[in-house]
Design an enzyme around this catalytic site. Structure first.
Site, mmCIF file in Angstrom:
data_model
loop_
_atom_site.group_PDB
_atom_site.id
_atom_site.type_symbol
_atom_site.label_atom_id
_atom_site.label_comp_id
_atom_site.label_asym_id
_atom_site.label_seq_id
_atom_site.Cartn_x
_atom_site.Cartn_y
_atom_site.Cartn_z
ATOM 1 N N HIS A 56 41.088 42.038 31.174
ATOM 2 C CA HIS A 56 40.191 41.232 30.372
ATOM 3 C C HIS A 56 39.579 42.107 29.304
ATOM 4 O O HIS A 56 39.271 43.266 29.566
ATOM 5 C CB HIS A 56 39.086 40.623 31.245
ATOM 6 C CG HIS A 56 38.415 39.459 30.601
ATOM 7 N ND1 HIS A 56 37.407 39.607 29.682
ATOM 8 C CD2 HIS A 56 38.642 38.128 30.725
ATOM 9 C CE1 HIS A 56 37.039 38.411 29.269
ATOM 10 N NE2 HIS A 56 37.759 37.502 29.876
ATOM 11 N N ASP A 106 42.114 33.357 35.555
ATOM 12 C CA ASP A 106 43.379 32.614 35.561
ATOM 13 C C ASP A 106 44.267 32.944 36.745
ATOM 14 O O ASP A 106 45.208 32.212 37.041
ATOM 15 C CB ASP A 106 44.168 32.915 34.277
ATOM 16 C CG ASP A 106 43.444 32.374 33.075
ATOM 17 O OD1 ASP A 106 42.996 31.229 33.150
ATOM 18 O OD2 ASP A 106 43.313 33.110 32.085
#
Ligand code: ACO
Length: 431
Positions: A306, A363
């Site tokens: 991320h 996700d």
């Protein structure tokens, strides 16, 4: 005396103000840098650039903190439903019971699409990706609600926000039904927000689909966890478009387009496709990890890493627990979940991932929940878009309400050809 930063460039020294955020984050205010020095800053990918002052969401990526309007995400997820979360994110405060009832009524009132909008679904091929349909249909809302174009009118904003939150579910479900050739199922006023969406997705004239309350809650949770995430690619896009004073519908439609990419919202679909591929080919976990590390391969472990979280993604923790619960409730053994868990364990113990601070993001598990519920893979990012709607709306409003707002217009550093003649350029092609 407020803090300043001193910069010396081209023999000239200037002092620039330092802004301190609520949580003590510091930013050098470079608004006058070009005027004072002739220089601009360069920050490819905006990793060091604060594009706005915002009161909506706080993230501390180093320690894995995410707060909506000051409240920890875990607490919001545990105690609120999606509509209450949306109102918190958009309005900056929890609604009173009366406000909540009124807004819920507005959501119900707006759940149908204009009939001319409904027939537009026929114009798309059944194979159309639902994200393409979603972005087109949200933009089309500008055509069907021309009385909501006065962007500075608060009453219009309130109505447009309710329309978006409500109709996005209907558009999403209709695009799915169209893609599988089933009749469209209309929403019913007596159902809650998320239950109504599942009803439109899975009810058919020949079945008695009634969603399991745990499934409804898991999906509602997923929406809550996606409600906002400060200045990510799609939200910055919404603000960018909104800064030109474009209306809310078209600004949000641009956000949907930005979300589609697999490095952003498309990652949940990419995770599932990656897990399916591994399962189908029978790849070993070791070979997958080795491929991620191979400099000659552009393969990445989807759902890992991320831009902001360098410790853990707090949403991934909550979703992982919800994922286990839904699978055991539905009695589903999913080989893809086993692969996901093994990949996670292997990556978290591998120095490549540890050194680069690559952890599972939201996700990684959301796709498995959606798959268990029966959501087809190409609808995953659409569900992300439904969840992100409050954040886009709130950020658009914040840009609109900024008294110092100017159109977003970054500069660039030109690295192309130096001045040359037209003939010179033509000669290059001929040779
Ligand atoms: N698998 C393997 N290696 C990775 C991964 C990954 N998922 N992510 C980053 N790396 C490596 C890069 O190869 C790079 O290695 P290097 O230093 O040896 O060159 C290093 O880690 C840093 O990577 P960047 O691409 O510079 O990190 P950035 O912050 O730009 O990218 C991103 C963040 C896009 C999320 C990235 O980690 C990625 O591609 N992840 C997979 C896609 C994904 O899951 N996206 C969802 C994001 S969350 C969301 O949108 C809701």
């Amino acid at each position: 005396m407020s803090e300043t930063a001193t910069i010396t460039v081209g023999g000239k020294t200037v002092e620039l103000p330092v802004i301190t955020g609520t949580e003590n984050e510091k930013a050098i205010d470079i608004a006058k840098l070009r005027a004072l020095t002739g220089c601009i800053t360069f920050d490819d990918g905006y990793g060091n650039t604060g594009s706005c002052l915002s009161n909506i969401t706080f993230i501390d990526g180093e320690t894995g903190i995410l707060r909506y309007r000051g409240i920890d995400i875990a607490e919001v997820a545990e105690k609120s439903d999606f509509i209450e979360t949306a109102m918190l994110v958009i309005n900056g405060k929890f609604p009173t019971s009366a406000e909540r009832r009124a807004f819920s009524s507005l959501i119900v009132e707006n759940e149908l699409l204009h009939e001319n909008m409904r027939v537009q679904f026929q114009g798309f091929p059944p194979t159309a990706h639902p994200m393409a349909v979603l972005t087109a249909m949200i933009n089309a809302m500008s055509c069907f609600h021309p009385h909501l174009m006065e962007i500075h009118d608060d009453a219009q904003f309130h109505e447009a926000a309710a329309k978006l939150l409500s109709k996005v579910r209907t558009i999403a479900a209709f695009s799915y039904k169209h893609s599988i050739g089933e009749p469209l199922i209309y929403p019913t006023a007596s159902r809650g927000y998320t239950e109504n969406f599942l009803h439109m997705m899975f009810k058919a004239p020949n079945n008695d689909y009634v969603p399991d309350p745990d499934v409804v809650r898991a999906l509602d949770l997923l929406f809550i966890l996606h409600a906002d995430h400060e200045q990510n690619c799609s939200t910055s896009t919404v603000r960018m478009v909104g800064s030109s004073q474009a209306n809310l519908f078209t600004s949000v439609s641009a956000g949907v387009s930005a979300l589609w990419g697999k490095l952003h919202g498309g990652a949940n679909q990419a995770v599932l496709e990656m897990l399916e591929g591994i399962h189908k080919r029978g790849d070993s976990i070791e070979s997958v990890i080795a491929k991620c590390k191979d400099k000659n391969s552009d393969f990445r472990l989807m759902g890992f890493g991320h831009r902001v979280y360098k410790n853990f993604d707090p949403r991934a923790k909550i979703i992982k627990a919800a994922c286990d619960k839904v699978l055991s409730k539905l009695g589903k053994e999913d080989p893809l979940l086993d692969i996901a868990k093994q990949l996670e364990a292997a990556a978290l113990n591998d120095s490549y991932f540890v050194d680069r601070k690559l952890y599972p993001n939201v996700d990684f598990y959301s796709g498995i929940i959606m798959r268990a519920i029966g959501i087809p893979t190409n609808m995953f990012t659409v569900l992300f878009a439904i969840g992100r709607m409050p954040g886009w709306i709130a950020n658009w409003k914040e840009t609109r309400d900024n008294a110092n707002a100017r159109i977003y217009r970054p500069r660039q550093i030109y690295m192309g050809a130096a001045k040359r003649s037209y003939e010179e350029a033509k000669r290059e092609v001929i040779q």
